[in-house]
Write a protein that holds these residues in place. Structure first.
Motif, PDB file in Angstrom:
ATOM      1  N   GLY A   1     -96.813  -3.782  18.469  1.00 46.04           N
ATOM      2  CA  GLY A   1     -97.715  -3.295  19.506  1.00 46.04           C
ATOM      3  C   GLY A   1     -97.834  -4.227  20.691  1.00 46.04           C
ATOM      4  N   ARG A   2     -97.159  -5.363  20.639  1.00 52.11           N
ATOM      5  CA  ARG A   2     -97.169  -6.306  21.752  1.00 52.11           C
ATOM      6  C   ARG A   2     -96.016  -5.966  22.696  1.00 52.11           C
ATOM      7  N   VAL A   3     -96.207  -6.288  23.952  1.00 48.14           N
ATOM      8  CA  VAL A   3     -95.201  -6.013  24.971  1.00 48.14           C
ATOM      9  C   VAL A   3     -94.407  -7.292  25.249  1.00 48.14           C
ATOM     10  N   TYR A   4     -93.082  -7.178  25.218  1.00 47.66           N
ATOM     11  CA  TYR A   4     -92.216  -8.312  25.515  1.00 47.66           C
ATOM     12  C   TYR A   4     -92.554  -8.861  26.904  1.00 47.66           C
ATOM     13  N   GLY A   5     -92.797 -10.159  26.984  1.00 44.16           N
ATOM     14  CA  GLY A   5     -93.064 -10.818  28.258  1.00 44.16           C
ATOM     15  C   GLY A   5     -94.480 -10.660  28.786  1.00 44.16           C
ATOM     16  N   ALA A   6     -95.357 -10.000  28.029  1.00 40.34           N
ATOM     17  CA  ALA A   6     -96.726  -9.776  28.506  1.00 40.34           C
ATOM     18  C   ALA A   6     -97.562 -11.043  28.390  1.00 40.34           C
ATOM     19  N   ASP A   7     -98.621 -11.078  29.139  1.00 38.40           N
ATOM     20  CA  ASP A   7     -99.595 -12.159  29.102  1.00 38.40           C
ATOM     21  C   ASP A   7    -100.220 -12.231  27.707  1.00 38.40           C
ATOM     22  N   HIS A   8    -100.349 -13.433  27.168  1.00 39.59           N
ATOM     23  CA  HIS A   8    -100.911 -13.594  25.818  1.00 39.59           C
ATOM     24  C   HIS A   8    -102.348 -13.100  25.718  1.00 39.59           C
ATOM     25  N   ASP A   9    -103.079 -13.110  26.823  1.00 37.84           N
ATOM     26  CA  ASP A   9    -104.459 -12.644  26.801  1.00 37.84           C
ATOM     27  C   ASP A   9    -104.558 -11.124  26.811  1.00 37.84           C
ATOM     28  N   ASN A  10    -103.494 -10.453  27.234  1.00 42.10           N
ATOM     29  CA  ASN A  10    -103.476  -8.985  27.288  1.00 42.10           C
ATOM     30  C   ASN A  10    -102.088  -8.517  26.847  1.00 42.10           C
ATOM     31  N   PRO A  11    -101.778  -8.627  25.543  1.00 42.65           N
ATOM     32  CA  PRO A  11    -100.412  -8.386  25.067  1.00 42.65           C
ATOM     33  C   PRO A  11    -100.042  -6.923  24.858  1.00 42.65           C
TER      34      PRO A  11
ATOM     35  N   TYR B   1     -92.742   2.619  27.969  1.00 39.81           N
ATOM     36  CA  TYR B   1     -92.258   1.589  27.059  1.00 39.81           C
ATOM     37  C   TYR B   1     -91.204   2.139  26.108  1.00 39.81           C
ATOM     38  N   ALA B   2     -90.294   1.250  25.715  1.00 38.63           N
ATOM     39  CA  ALA B   2     -89.337   1.534  24.650  1.00 38.63           C
ATOM     40  C   ALA B   2     -89.623   0.526  23.542  1.00 38.63           C
TER      41      ALA B   2
ATOM     42  N   GLY C   1     -89.918  -4.568  16.804  1.00 37.20           N
ATOM     43  CA  GLY C   1     -91.306  -4.149  16.851  1.00 37.20           C
ATOM     44  C   GLY C   1     -92.001  -4.364  18.176  1.00 37.20           C
ATOM     45  N   LEU C   2     -91.440  -5.206  19.035  1.00 40.49           N
ATOM     46  CA  LEU C   2     -92.044  -5.387  20.351  1.00 40.49           C
ATOM     47  C   LEU C   2     -91.770  -4.166  21.224  1.00 40.49           C
ATOM     48  N   LEU C   3     -92.612  -3.982  22.214  1.00 36.98           N
ATOM     49  CA  LEU C   3     -92.405  -2.933  23.206  1.00 36.98           C
ATOM     50  C   LEU C   3     -91.800  -3.560  24.453  1.00 36.98           C
TER      51      LEU C   3
ATOM     52  N   GLY D   1     -79.971  -2.043  23.457  1.00 35.61           N
ATOM     53  CA  GLY D   1     -79.559  -0.884  24.233  1.00 35.61           C
ATOM     54  C   GLY D   1     -80.197   0.380  23.704  1.00 35.61           C
ATOM     55  N   PRO D   2     -80.293   1.403  24.544  1.00 36.12           N
ATOM     56  CA  PRO D   2     -80.965   2.631  24.144  1.00 36.12           C
ATOM     57  C   PRO D   2     -80.238   3.320  22.994  1.00 36.12           C
ATOM     58  N   ARG D   3     -80.994   3.852  22.091  1.00 36.92           N
ATOM     59  CA  ARG D   3     -80.460   4.610  20.958  1.00 36.92           C
ATOM     60  C   ARG D   3     -80.024   5.981  21.480  1.00 36.92           C
ATOM     61  N   PRO D   4     -78.802   6.414  21.165  1.00 34.11           N
ATOM     62  CA  PRO D   4     -78.355   7.740  21.601  1.00 34.11           C
ATOM     63  C   PRO D   4     -79.338   8.829  21.140  1.00 34.11           C
ATOM     64  N   GLY D   5     -79.777   9.623  22.080  1.00 29.17           N
ATOM     65  CA  GLY D   5     -80.702  10.708  21.781  1.00 29.17           C
ATOM     66  C   GLY D   5     -82.159  10.295  21.710  1.00 29.17           C
ATOM     67  N   ASP D   6     -82.450   9.009  21.834  1.00 25.07           N
ATOM     68  CA  ASP D   6     -83.830   8.522  21.775  1.00 25.07           C
ATOM     69  C   ASP D   6     -83.994   7.344  22.735  1.00 25.07           C
ATOM     70  N   PRO D   7     -84.118   7.620  24.035  1.00 24.31           N
ATOM     71  CA  PRO D   7     -84.186   6.541  25.027  1.00 24.31           C
ATOM     72  C   PRO D   7     -85.444   5.677  24.925  1.00 24.31           C
ATOM     73  N   ARG D   8     -86.389   6.055  24.078  1.00 26.35           N
ATOM     74  CA  ARG D   8     -87.592   5.245  23.889  1.00 26.35           C
ATOM     75  C   ARG D   8     -87.430   4.239  22.753  1.00 26.35           C
ATOM     76  N   SER D   9     -86.228   4.164  22.169  1.00 24.75           N
ATOM     77  CA  SER D   9     -85.912   3.157  21.156  1.00 24.75           C
ATOM     78  C   SER D   9     -84.681   2.393  21.615  1.00 24.75           C
ATOM     79  N   PHE D  10     -84.802   1.089  21.699  1.00 25.32           N
ATOM     80  CA  PHE D  10     -83.675   0.232  22.068  1.00 25.32           C
ATOM     81  C   PHE D  10     -83.242  -0.537  20.828  1.00 25.32           C
ATOM     82  N   ASP D  11     -82.016  -0.312  20.381  1.00 28.19           N
ATOM     83  CA  ASP D  11     -81.494  -0.957  19.185  1.00 28.19           C
ATOM     84  C   ASP D  11     -80.869  -2.306  19.513  1.00 28.19           C
ATOM     85  N   TRP D  12     -81.004  -3.238  18.578  1.00 27.64           N
ATOM     86  CA  TRP D  12     -80.446  -4.569  18.711  1.00 27.64           C
ATOM     87  C   TRP D  12     -78.939  -4.495  18.641  1.00 27.64           C
ATOM     88  N   ARG D  13     -78.257  -5.163  19.559  1.00 28.02           N
ATOM     89  CA  ARG D  13     -76.791  -5.201  19.602  1.00 28.02           C
ATOM     90  C   ARG D  13     -76.242  -6.563  19.219  1.00 28.02           C
TER      91      ARG D  13
END
Length: 88
Positions: free
Chosen positions: A9-19, A27-28, A37-39, A72-84
């Motif tokens: 539920g945390r956002v990659y690169g977000a401020d620690h006070d408002n993650p 978001y993906a 698990g990060l967004l 990179g984006p998962r084929p057919g699901d652009p809201r999920s980015f899979d680890w390459r």
């Protein structure tokens, strides 16, 4: 709470006070790898930029500080980015 639960539920690169996600942003979810698990805020990415995927700085990947993890984006699901893999 373990580290995995803490990062969900945390956002990659977000401020620690408002993650968490912010209203009006798109978001993906990062799936697999060290950032699992990060967004990722993809609001300002164009279609071609999203299709190319991203390389994100991380200290917890295979190459430690200074390394990056590729997602990179998962084929057919652009809201999920899979680890390459990790790159130096």
């Amino acid at each position: 709470m373990d580290e995995v639960e803490f990062m969900r539920g945390r956002v990659y690169g977000a401020d620690h006070d408002n993650p968490g996600p912010r209203p009006g942003r798109v978001y993906a979810q990062l799936v697999g790898g060290p950032l699992d698990g990060l967004l990722l805020d993809i609001t300002d990415l164009t279609g071609p930029e999203c299709a190319r995927g991203v390389s994100l700085a991380t200290e917890i990947g295979r190459y430690g500080p200074g390394g990056r993890s590729a997602y990179g984006p998962r084929p057919g699901d652009p809201r999920s980015f899979d680890w390459r893999g990790d790159v130096p």
